[in-house]
Design a protein around this motif. Structure first.
Motif, PDB file in Angstrom:
ATOM      1  N   HIS A 196      22.524  50.009  39.696  1.00 35.53           N
ATOM      2  CA  HIS A 196      21.680  50.644  38.823  1.00 35.53           C
ATOM      3  C   HIS A 196      23.219  50.128  37.809  1.00 35.53           C
ATOM      4  CE1 HIS A 196      21.338  53.793  36.450  1.00 35.53           C
ATOM      5  NE2 HIS A 196      22.809  54.477  36.674  1.00 35.53           N
ATOM      6  N   VAL A 197      24.112  50.450  38.664  1.00 32.75           N
ATOM      7  CA  VAL A 197      25.467  49.768  37.609  1.00 32.75           C
ATOM      8  C   VAL A 197      24.921  48.522  37.210  1.00 32.75           C
ATOM      9  CG1 VAL A 197      28.461  48.975  37.835  1.00 32.75           C
ATOM     10  CG2 VAL A 197      27.415  50.756  39.092  1.00 32.75           C
ATOM     11  N   VAL A 198      25.068  47.140  37.865  1.00 34.30           N
ATOM     12  CA  VAL A 198      24.825  45.569  37.141  1.00 34.30           C
ATOM     13  C   VAL A 198      23.636  46.065  36.479  1.00 34.30           C
ATOM     14  CG1 VAL A 198      23.530  43.304  37.661  1.00 34.30           C
ATOM     15  CG2 VAL A 198      25.454  45.153  39.516  1.00 34.30           C
ATOM     16  N   GLU A 199      22.304  46.540  36.178  1.00 36.99           N
ATOM     17  CA  GLU A 199      21.347  47.115  35.069  1.00 36.99           C
ATOM     18  C   GLU A 199      22.435  47.336  33.533  1.00 36.99           C
ATOM     19  OE1 GLU A 199      17.972  47.678  36.127  1.00 36.99           O
ATOM     20  OE2 GLU A 199      17.734  47.064  37.964  1.00 36.99           O
ATOM     21  N   ASP A 200      22.506  48.647  33.712  1.00 37.58           N
ATOM     22  CA  ASP A 200      23.396  48.649  32.894  1.00 37.58           C
ATOM     23  C   ASP A 200      24.791  48.326  32.028  1.00 37.58           C
ATOM     24  OD1 ASP A 200      24.858  51.390  31.096  1.00 37.58           O
ATOM     25  OD2 ASP A 200      26.343  51.659  32.298  1.00 37.58           O
ATOM     26  N   GLU A 201      25.025  47.584  32.391  1.00 39.33           N
ATOM     27  CA  GLU A 201      26.203  46.889  32.579  1.00 39.33           C
ATOM     28  C   GLU A 201      25.512  44.995  31.845  1.00 39.33           C
ATOM     29  OE1 GLU A 201      29.854  47.157  31.791  1.00 39.33           O
ATOM     30  OE2 GLU A 201      30.130  49.404  33.204  1.00 39.33           O
ATOM     31  N   LEU A 202      24.681  45.261  32.701  1.00 38.54           N
ATOM     32  CA  LEU A 202      24.503  43.490  31.928  1.00 38.54           C
ATOM     33  C   LEU A 202      23.162  43.508  30.685  1.00 38.54           C
ATOM     34  CD1 LEU A 202      24.661  41.498  35.462  1.00 38.54           C
ATOM     35  CD2 LEU A 202      26.806  41.270  33.144  1.00 38.54           C
ATOM     36  N   GLU A 203      22.774  44.724  30.324  1.00 42.80           N
ATOM     37  CA  GLU A 203      21.884  44.994  29.463  1.00 42.80           C
ATOM     38  C   GLU A 203      21.837  44.234  28.187  1.00 42.80           C
ATOM     39  OE1 GLU A 203      19.528  48.367  27.193  1.00 42.80           O
ATOM     40  OE2 GLU A 203      21.351  49.127  28.664  1.00 42.80           O
ATOM     41  N   PRO A 205      19.376  39.417  30.628  1.00 38.07           N
ATOM     42  CA  PRO A 205      18.803  38.516  32.132  1.00 38.07           C
ATOM     43  C   PRO A 205      17.325  38.932  32.324  1.00 38.07           C
ATOM     44  CG  PRO A 205      20.101  40.715  32.849  1.00 38.07           C
ATOM     45  CD  PRO A 205      20.314  40.429  30.914  1.00 38.07           C
ATOM     46  N   TRP A 206      16.958  37.543  32.860  1.00 35.49           N
ATOM     47  CA  TRP A 206      15.710  37.792  33.669  1.00 35.49           C
ATOM     48  C   TRP A 206      15.571  38.629  34.362  1.00 35.49           C
ATOM     49  CZ3 TRP A 206      10.076  37.093  34.070  1.00 35.49           C
ATOM     50  CH2 TRP A 206       9.938  36.376  34.967  1.00 35.49           C
ATOM     51  N   GLN A 207      16.681  38.975  35.911  1.00 37.44           N
ATOM     52  CA  GLN A 207      16.509  39.355  36.654  1.00 37.44           C
ATOM     53  C   GLN A 207      18.494  40.099  36.598  1.00 37.44           C
ATOM     54  OE1 GLN A 207      14.447  38.215  39.023  1.00 37.44           O
ATOM     55  NE2 GLN A 207      14.855  40.278  40.873  1.00 37.44           N
ATOM     56  N   ALA A 208      19.002  40.626  37.244  1.00 34.96           N
ATOM     57  CA  ALA A 208      20.086  41.644  37.157  1.00 34.96           C
ATOM     58  C   ALA A 208      20.116  42.202  38.562  1.00 34.96           C
ATOM     59  CB  ALA A 208      20.927  41.819  36.761  1.00 34.96           C
ATOM     60  N   LEU A 209      20.652  41.968  39.427  1.00 33.62           N
ATOM     61  CA  LEU A 209      20.827  43.066  40.601  1.00 33.62           C
ATOM     62  C   LEU A 209      21.944  43.242  41.570  1.00 33.62           C
ATOM     63  CD1 LEU A 209      20.227  40.530  43.745  1.00 33.62           C
ATOM     64  CD2 LEU A 209      18.111  39.746  42.323  1.00 33.62           C
ATOM     65  N   ALA A 210      22.153  43.434  42.460  1.00 28.01           N
ATOM     66  CA  ALA A 210      23.782  43.480  43.475  1.00 28.01           C
ATOM     67  C   ALA A 210      22.902  43.157  44.947  1.00 28.01           C
ATOM     68  CB  ALA A 210      24.184  44.852  42.962  1.00 28.01           C
ATOM     69  N   ALA A 211      23.485  42.643  45.850  1.00 32.09           N
ATOM     70  CA  ALA A 211      22.879  42.604  47.319  1.00 32.09           C
ATOM     71  C   ALA A 211      24.042  43.392  47.901  1.00 32.09           C
ATOM     72  CB  ALA A 211      22.596  41.245  47.489  1.00 32.09           C
ATOM     73  N   VAL A 212      24.104  44.037  49.235  1.00 37.71           N
ATOM     74  CA  VAL A 212      24.531  44.121  50.074  1.00 37.71           C
ATOM     75  C   VAL A 212      24.564  42.681  51.080  1.00 37.71           C
ATOM     76  CG1 VAL A 212      25.214  45.521  51.998  1.00 37.71           C
ATOM     77  CG2 VAL A 212      24.334  46.738  50.171  1.00 37.71           C
ATOM     78  N   VAL A 262      30.850  44.413  50.574  1.00 35.02           N
ATOM     79  CA  VAL A 262      31.213  42.680  50.814  1.00 35.02           C
ATOM     80  C   VAL A 262      29.613  43.441  49.399  1.00 35.02           C
ATOM     81  CG1 VAL A 262      31.206  40.827  49.560  1.00 35.02           C
ATOM     82  CG2 VAL A 262      31.603  41.715  51.948  1.00 35.02           C
ATOM     83  N   VAL A 263      29.589  43.179  48.042  1.00 40.34           N
ATOM     84  CA  VAL A 263      28.804  43.578  46.990  1.00 40.34           C
ATOM     85  C   VAL A 263      28.261  42.314  46.230  1.00 40.34           C
ATOM     86  CG1 VAL A 263      27.330  44.536  45.154  1.00 40.34           C
ATOM     87  CG2 VAL A 263      28.217  45.819  46.778  1.00 40.34           C
ATOM     88  N   ALA A 264      26.741  41.556  46.560  1.00 38.29           N
ATOM     89  CA  ALA A 264      27.223  40.467  45.109  1.00 38.29           C
ATOM     90  C   ALA A 264      26.058  40.439  44.275  1.00 38.29           C
ATOM     91  CB  ALA A 264      26.332  39.248  46.690  1.00 38.29           C
ATOM     92  N   VAL A 265      26.958  39.957  43.789  1.00 38.63           N
ATOM     93  CA  VAL A 265      26.454  40.401  42.073  1.00 38.63           C
ATOM     94  C   VAL A 265      25.155  39.019  41.312  1.00 38.63           C
ATOM     95  CG1 VAL A 265      26.669  41.218  39.437  1.00 38.63           C
ATOM     96  CG2 VAL A 265      27.792  41.977  41.460  1.00 38.63           C
ATOM     97  N   ARG A 266      24.397  39.449  41.085  1.00 38.35           N
ATOM     98  CA  ARG A 266      23.599  38.319  40.631  1.00 38.35           C
ATOM     99  C   ARG A 266      23.108  38.444  39.096  1.00 38.35           C
ATOM    100  NH1 ARG A 266      21.988  33.590  41.932  1.00 38.35           N
ATOM    101  NH2 ARG A 266      19.621  32.718  42.117  1.00 38.35           N
ATOM    102  N   SER A 267      23.062  37.392  38.074  1.00 37.71           N
ATOM    103  CA  SER A 267      22.352  37.583  36.745  1.00 37.71           C
ATOM    104  C   SER A 267      21.634  36.205  36.708  1.00 37.71           C
ATOM    105  CB  SER A 267      22.700  37.997  35.827  1.00 37.71           C
ATOM    106  OG  SER A 267      22.261  38.033  34.703  1.00 37.71           O
TER     107      SER A 267
END
Length: 305
Positions: free
Chosen positions: A214-221, A225-232, A249-254
């Motif tokens: 939710h944070v990633v989608e909000d901050e990177l709007e 991006p085609w797709q933005a996400l975070a993964a544990v 550890v959370v990985a952010v991907r965009s």
């Protein structure tokens, strides 16, 4: 490239011919693919269609409420709370492909149960062309393609957008007049947050992934991006207050892409990345650190599993 109005006319006619006088259930997820499939099927067979949204507990933040609101015009919409059943089935499962198989079978059994109540013989799905290519090519199983069990209690499965790429699906969504929030929404994996959690799926890890996404989608709007996400992706040491912690550890991907078959990691400015890590670590005491993934597809996939 698809001609949207021509495609709509042909798809509606094809669905109507395939289902005939029978009843059908449509698998809704909140994404553009299933939303387009639902709109096409509803136009084709109307009250013969029962839309079913299965809340697996693996969905993104606010998904259930949004689906309920978006498809409220379909009076037969059913929202199924299946979180406990899915998490029980995933308990102890760590292999990515096994996760997809468990989720694929879980979805089918939920839809079979709802189909019996609705006296439905057909299942409508939002499978698109890249789903088929990746599953048939062995890259990964999709819960609605390669992840399906061998025994399926339906007379037929109807996939009206099976030959379209994501950008073409969006064109059709606009032609159908779907809400922009749905038509332009970034992709979300069918197996949900389960493929954004490395290893066993637990409620704690899911909640971390859900809030971080939710944070990633909000901050990177603004980056579109085609797709933005975070993964544990695991655990590491960190410091919270005066205490040493062993947290997630959370990985952010965009990424940027046209159809999801290939993708390039986006260049995100340092200030934005710092704001993302500050929010993720600040809003969840169990997160020790945040990293940014700079890998393109290939060699990586967009999702983590």
């Amino acid at each position: 490239m698809v001609r949207p109005q021509e495609f709509v006319d042909e798809a509606v006619a094809e669905i109507r011919e395939e289902i005939g006088d029978a009843n059908a259930v449509i698998a809704l997820s909140g994404g553009v693919d299933s939303s387009v499939a639902a709109a096409l099927a509803y136009e084709a067979v109307g009250d013969q269609l029962t839309p079913v949204y299965v809340d697996t507990g693996l969905m993104r933040k606010g998904e259930t409420e949004q689906v309920s609101e978006t498809f409220s015009y379909m009076e037969s919409l059913r929202v199924v709370d299946a979180e406990e059943r899915f998490l029980d089935a995933l308990s102890g499962v760590t292999d990515p492909e096994e996760k997809r198989e468990v989720i694929g079978e879980g979805f089918i059994r939920e839809f079979e149960r709802e189909a019996r109540d609705a006296d439905a013989d057909f299942l409508v799905q939002g499978t698109i062309y890249p789903d088929r290519i990746e599953s048939e090519g062995g890259i990964k199983s999709h819960h609605n393609v390669g992840g399906l069990p061998e025994r399926i209690d339906f007379e037929g499965i109807v996939e009206p957008v099976r030959d379209l790429y994501k950008d073409e699906v969006r064109e059709v969504a606009r032609e159908l007049g779907l809400d922009e929030l749905v038509a332009e929404r970034m992709p979300f994996p069918g197996p949900g947050l389960a493929v954004r959690v490395i290893g066993e799926v637990t409620k704690e890890k899911l909640e971390v992934a859900r809030e971080a996404c939710h944070v990633v989608e909000d901050e990177l709007e603004a980056y579109e991006p085609w797709q933005a996400l975070a993964a544990v992706i695991g655990k590491a040491t960190g410091v919270k207050g005066d205490n040493r912690v062993h947290g997630w550890v959370v990985a952010v991907r965009s990424v940027e892409s046209r159809d999801g078959m290939t993708a390039r990691a986006q260049e995100i400015d340092w200030e934005t990345l710092q704001r993302i890590q500050s929010r993720i670590t600040g809003e969840n005491e169990n997160v020790a650190r945040v990293v940014y993934d700079v890998t393109h597809k290939p060699p990586a996939t967009i999702e983590y599993e």
